[in-house]
Motif scaffolding. Structure first.
Motif, short mmCIF file in Angstrom:
data_model
loop_
_atom_site.label_atom_id
_atom_site.label_comp_id
_atom_site.label_asym_id
_atom_site.label_seq_id
_atom_site.Cartn_x
_atom_site.Cartn_y
_atom_site.Cartn_z
N CYS A 58 -32.19 -6.80 -10.48
CA CYS A 58 -32.46 -6.13 -11.75
C CYS A 58 -33.88 -6.44 -12.21
O CYS A 58 -34.14 -7.53 -12.73
N GLY A 67 -35.80 -4.49 -18.37
CA GLY A 67 -35.27 -3.25 -17.82
C GLY A 67 -34.35 -2.55 -18.79
O GLY A 67 -34.32 -2.85 -19.99
N HIS A 90 -28.08 0.07 -17.64
CA HIS A 90 -27.89 -0.30 -16.23
C HIS A 90 -27.16 -1.63 -16.14
O HIS A 90 -26.19 -1.80 -15.37
N PHE A 91 -27.62 -2.58 -16.92
CA PHE A 91 -27.06 -3.92 -16.85
C PHE A 91 -25.62 -3.94 -17.36
O PHE A 91 -24.79 -4.70 -16.85
N CYS A 110 -23.21 -3.00 -14.55
CA CYS A 110 -22.96 -4.12 -13.65
C CYS A 110 -22.06 -5.17 -14.29
O CYS A 110 -21.12 -5.67 -13.65
N MET A 161 -25.85 -10.15 -11.55
CA MET A 161 -27.21 -9.61 -11.69
C MET A 161 -28.25 -10.71 -11.47
O MET A 161 -28.09 -11.82 -11.96
N ASN A 167 -32.34 -11.48 -11.83
CA ASN A 167 -33.58 -11.03 -12.45
C ASN A 167 -34.72 -10.96 -11.43
O ASN A 167 -34.92 -11.89 -10.64
N TRP A 215 -31.52 -1.78 -9.13
CA TRP A 215 -31.87 -0.76 -10.12
C TRP A 215 -33.38 -0.52 -10.08
O TRP A 215 -34.17 -1.46 -10.00
N PRO A 226 -30.42 -8.77 -18.13
CA PRO A 226 -29.00 -8.91 -17.83
C PRO A 226 -28.31 -9.89 -18.77
O PRO A 226 -28.89 -10.93 -19.14
#
Length: 428
Positions: free
Chosen positions: A138, A142, A146-147, A150, A157, A159, A186, A385
């Motif tokens: 990830c 971001g 998206h996070f 997940c 996740m 980083n 991602w 995340p």
């Protein structure tokens, strides 16, 4: 000039000067609160004026027949109308046979791609759920949604630091080569959310060519801001599907795009582009969850947008509405924060966001103070995340929705909130 109290030569470093500075900022902040502002800048939503640019979508259709004679009011067409697929094919520079048009939000397609891999696996591979703990890379800061996908689906996740030209590729290549549990990454390759980074040609090609321990590794390529330029330059980067094919990994990437910030955010078209094998895989999996997408909406959009040239003209009108708002925010940040140590911000060439970077430990307090002044921002940490920014430094600024008059005032309030947060933390 030295401070008369401590003779340090650094007036801001002594208690007397800090008290004066904080009193001044506190007064400015208190006066700002008296304006009783009520602005929600928590999401990057198009403004009403932008949505009005596409009001012709509401014009009655003279007929409901697609180019091939399909009655769009009825069932069927699981991969989308041929003309809708052709439009996205032109926009994404891929063959129409490698495009699916479905749903009104590309995030829905991303979610489903992940779930299908978890439950059913990639072609000729076991489901991810049967392979143990799955991880995703990830890039940070971001996109929080998206996070969230997940996190809700049990994917660990990891980083990956972002730079101006994309993610730290040395780290990415090291991790994916060593760990078969890393199944995906991602990517927001152009005008990334929230920093506005644009992946360099080298980054795109390294992502396409890198060796991965997992043979079913996937790039989820969220091309959300492909058309969303703020400057005069129309930045282009290599097409990931082409690069993956040339590197011998034709099935590695899934590309996602939509008209969510082109026409209407809640009533647009979403598209997925991928290799022929992945399109067949998608069709087999998606066919059991739907009897077909909203083809009437697809027909409206195709007749309104027509082709890539018309989309570009429409996006220029969006740019003319958006750029002054970004400029207003940048002007206020420069006025109030340019000499504040440890503070910086991105100057994006496109997209919907500015990443405001505070001194360590000051983002959450800044967001709280901004809220108390009537400005709702995205929660600090949302761009990481699990909602955890390890250094508590990043604040996503979304200038699009407020009016031009409001956004300048809001940026001033955010800057004052940040200055006050910093000064509160000083050891007086």
């Amino acid at each position: 000039m030295s401070c008369p109290e401590c003779h340090s030569g650094r007036p801001r470093a002594c208690a007397s000067s800090l008290r004066e500075l904080m009193t001044s900022t506190q007064s400015l902040y208190d006066a700002f609160k008296e304006r009783k502002l009520k602005l929600d800048m928590s999401r990057g939503k198009p403004a009403p004026e932008q949505l009005d640019l596409s009001n012709e979508l509401m014009a009655p259709l003279d007929n409901y027949l697609a180019a091939d004679g399909t009655d769009t009011r009825n069932y069927g067409g699981g991969v989308g109308l041929p003309e809708a697929r052709a439009l996205f094919a032109e926009l994404l520079a891929v063959p129409a046979a490698q495009v699916v048009v479905d749903s009104s939000a590309s995030l829905s397609l991303m979610h489903d791609v992940i779930v299908y891999h978890l439950l059913n696996g990639a072609p000729d591979h076991a489901p991810w759920l049967e392979q143990g703990q799955v991880s995703f890379l990830c890039p940070v800061p971001g996109y929080d949604r998206h996070f969230s996908i997940c996190e809700k689906r049990g994917i660990k996740m990891i980083n990956i630091p972002m730079g101006e030209d994309g993610p730290d590729m040395d780290l990415v290549e090291k991790l994916v080569a060593a760990d078969a549990r890393i199944k995906g990454m991602w990517c927001v390759p152009k005008y990334s959310n929230p920093g506005g980074a644009v992946y360099s040609d080298s980054v795109v090609r390294r992502l396409a060519a890198m060796k991965t321990a997992a043979p079913d590794f996937r790039l989820l390529w969220d091309d959300a801001y492909r058309f969303h330029h703020l400057g005069e330059e129309r930045i282009a980067i290599p097409e990931i599907l082409d690069e993956c094919a040339k590197a011998g990994h034709p099935d590695r990437a899934f590309v996602f795009a939509s008209t969510s910030k082109v026409t209407w955010a809640g009533s647009g078209m979403a598209a997925l582009a991928a290799s022929p094998a992945n399109i067949a895989w998608w069709t087999a999996n998606a066919g059991i969850r739907s009897i077909g997408p909203d083809k009437v909406n697809q027909l409206r959009h195709v007749r309104f947008l027509k082709n890539a040239a018309n989309v570009a003209a429409l996006m220029e009108r969006h740019r003319q509405l958006l750029k002054p708002k970004f400029d207003a925010v940048l002007d206020q940040f420069s006025k109030w924060l340019s000499e504040v140590e440890g503070v910086s911000w991105t100057i994006p060439q496109g997209g919907y966001f500015i990443d405001l970077v505070t001194p360590e430990g000051q983002a959450r307090r800044t967001v709280t103070l901004a809220k108390e002044a009537g400005i709702i921002l995205t929660p600090a940490g949302a761009a990481f995340p699990y909602g955890r920014d390890p250094l508590d430094r990043h604040i996503r600024i979304a200038p699009s929705f407020p009016s031009l008059a409001e956004i300048g005032v809001a940026a001033e309030g955010i800057a004052l909130a940040l200055r006050l947060a910093i000064e509160e933390s000083q050891d007086l």
